[in-house]
Enzyme design. Sequence first.
Site, short mmCIF file in Angstrom:
data_model
loop_
_atom_site.label_atom_id
_atom_site.label_comp_id
_atom_site.label_asym_id
_atom_site.label_seq_id
_atom_site.Cartn_x
_atom_site.Cartn_y
_atom_site.Cartn_z
N ASP A 1 51.15 36.36 64.37
CA ASP A 1 49.74 36.67 64.64
C ASP A 1 48.92 35.70 63.79
O ASP A 1 49.03 35.72 62.56
CB ASP A 1 49.46 38.13 64.24
N TYR B 1 33.26 33.74 74.45
CA TYR B 1 34.32 32.72 74.49
C TYR B 1 33.73 31.32 74.29
O TYR B 1 34.20 30.54 73.45
CB TYR B 1 35.03 32.81 75.84
N GLY C 1 50.40 30.78 70.18
CA GLY C 1 50.05 31.26 71.53
C GLY C 1 50.91 30.61 72.60
O GLY C 1 50.45 30.36 73.73
N1 LIG Z 1 44.04 28.12 80.98
C1 LIG Z 1 42.84 27.60 81.15
O1 LIG Z 1 42.37 27.47 82.28
C2 LIG Z 1 42.05 27.08 79.95
C3 LIG Z 1 40.83 26.45 80.20
C4 LIG Z 1 40.08 26.00 79.12
C5 LIG Z 1 40.59 26.12 77.83
N2 LIG Z 1 41.78 26.73 77.61
C6 LIG Z 1 42.23 26.84 76.21
O2 LIG Z 1 43.60 26.50 76.09
C7 LIG Z 1 44.22 27.29 75.07
C8 LIG Z 1 45.42 28.03 75.64
O3 LIG Z 1 44.98 28.79 76.74
P1 LIG Z 1 45.97 29.54 77.75
O4 LIG Z 1 45.40 29.40 79.09
O5 LIG Z 1 47.39 29.18 77.50
O6 LIG Z 1 45.68 31.05 77.28
P2 LIG Z 1 46.56 32.36 77.53
O7 LIG Z 1 45.65 33.53 77.43
O8 LIG Z 1 47.39 32.21 78.75
O9 LIG Z 1 47.53 32.33 76.26
C9 LIG Z 1 47.04 32.55 74.96
C10 LIG Z 1 48.19 33.13 74.13
O10 LIG Z 1 47.66 33.44 72.84
C11 LIG Z 1 48.32 34.61 72.40
N3 LIG Z 1 47.51 35.27 71.37
C12 LIG Z 1 46.40 36.03 71.52
N4 LIG Z 1 46.00 36.48 70.31
C13 LIG Z 1 46.85 35.98 69.39
C14 LIG Z 1 46.96 36.09 67.97
N5 LIG Z 1 46.12 36.83 67.26
N6 LIG Z 1 47.98 35.42 67.36
C15 LIG Z 1 48.86 34.68 68.07
N7 LIG Z 1 48.82 34.55 69.41
C16 LIG Z 1 47.81 35.20 70.06
C17 LIG Z 1 48.48 35.48 73.64
O11 LIG Z 1 49.53 36.40 73.47
C18 LIG Z 1 48.77 34.42 74.72
O12 LIG Z 1 50.16 34.25 74.94
C19 LIG Z 1 43.11 28.21 74.53
O13 LIG Z 1 42.54 27.64 73.40
C20 LIG Z 1 42.11 28.25 75.66
O14 LIG Z 1 40.82 28.51 75.17
C21 LIG Z 1 42.52 27.22 78.64
#
Ligand SMILES: NC(=O)c1ccc[n+]([C@@H]2O[C@H](COP(=O)([O-])OP(=O)(O)OC[C@H]3O[C@@H](n4cnc5c(N)ncnc54)[C@H](O)[C@@H]3O)[C@@H](O)[C@H]2O)c1
Length: 313
Positions: free
Chosen positions: A50, A140, A7
């Site tokens: 994926d 989530y 991701g």
């Molecule tokens: N950004 C925030 O504010 C926040 C807050 C709390 C927790 N998190 C956690 O941090 C982590 C990263 O979050 P983020 O903000 O970068 O999320 P994001 O949605 O910006 O990025 C997630 C990425 O995962 C990819 N993805 C989705 N399904 C997929 C699959 N089946 N295989 C491979 N890739 C896939 C998407 O294409 C995307 O680029 C996550 O675990 C999220 O729960 C983020």
Amino acid sequence: MKILITGALGQIGSELSSSLKKIYGEKNVITSDLKTSGVADEYQPYETLDILNKTALAEVIKKHNIDVIYHLAAILSASGEKNPQLCFDVNIIGLYNVLEVARELNIKQIICPSSIAVFGPETPRDNTPQQTVILPKTMYGITKASGELICNYFVQKYQMDIRGLRYPGLISYKAPPGGGTTDYAVEIFYQAITKKSYQCFLKPDTTLPMMYMEDAIRGTIELSQIEFKKLKNYCDFNFAGISFSCQELADEIKKSIPDFVISYAPDFRQAIADSWPKSIDDSEARNQWGWKPQFTLEKMTLDMIKNLRKKLL
Ligand SMILES: NC(=O)c1ccc[n+]([C@@H]2O[C@H](COP(=O)([O-])OP(=O)(O)OC[C@H]3O[C@@H](n4cnc5c(N)ncnc54)[C@H](O)[C@@H]3O)[C@@H](O)[C@H]2O)c1
């Protein structure tokens, strides 16, 4: 050391990848995501991956002799409410694939983010403790709470090195947020700079825990570098930066953009925000691995406006 980021094209991965490349070397950080073409040079080496495809995941790990995985692939809170099945599949089945393949291939360390979304309305909302009621109401949050438990299970059962943080809402000028409830705190800056107005999807007094991305990346890397045996918690660290309401953020922006106007039209995300904490007690992170945030609301706001003006105007 060879690192794989899943991701990696998301909000956190796009910044974490460049920080890790600076520390461990350009070629030693392999990024991956769903995108099949047009991935920018700064992400190379890149693999289309994926995480629901366990065989492909194992092939990428073997091909690059991966030692460490930063597992960031996920479906976030607001997107998860629109598509709970996809959220369950990616966040639970995908995580389980990563853990199982990592176990089979003797991966040395996995970093797996959690979220403040593990908390629910029964949790104390002010200064939410590390050990408290975990009864999330969003798909989530349910996947993230389950993810923490599954990761801790793999630590205990297989003596694997797995670490994780409960990120608050993350604010960054580099990458757009990916469908979370705290996205307003990034969107507001873009609109304030380009349109001088913003319609917020949460109520003015909605206070949520947030963090500037620079702090989040530094904290994540610091947690990865501490000796594992020094930790008492593993995959569920409370992790805090700054807490503010929508109106407090708007007021801070007005100090730099005096004619900025905010209006409010709460939508389905208000119910999600209302079930989350207002502020977080991160004393375990501070005590166990020395966590200390550097960005205040004022410092973060000034930095966002300075950098977004360069980017947008
Ligand atoms: N950004 C925030 O504010 C926040 C807050 C709390 C927790 N998190 C956690 O941090 C982590 C990263 O979050 P983020 O903000 O970068 O999320 P994001 O949605 O910006 O990025 C997630 C990425 O995962 C990819 N993805 C989705 N399904 C997929 C699959 N089946 N295989 C491979 N890739 C896939 C998407 O294409 C995307 O680029 C996550 O675990 C999220 O729960 C983020």
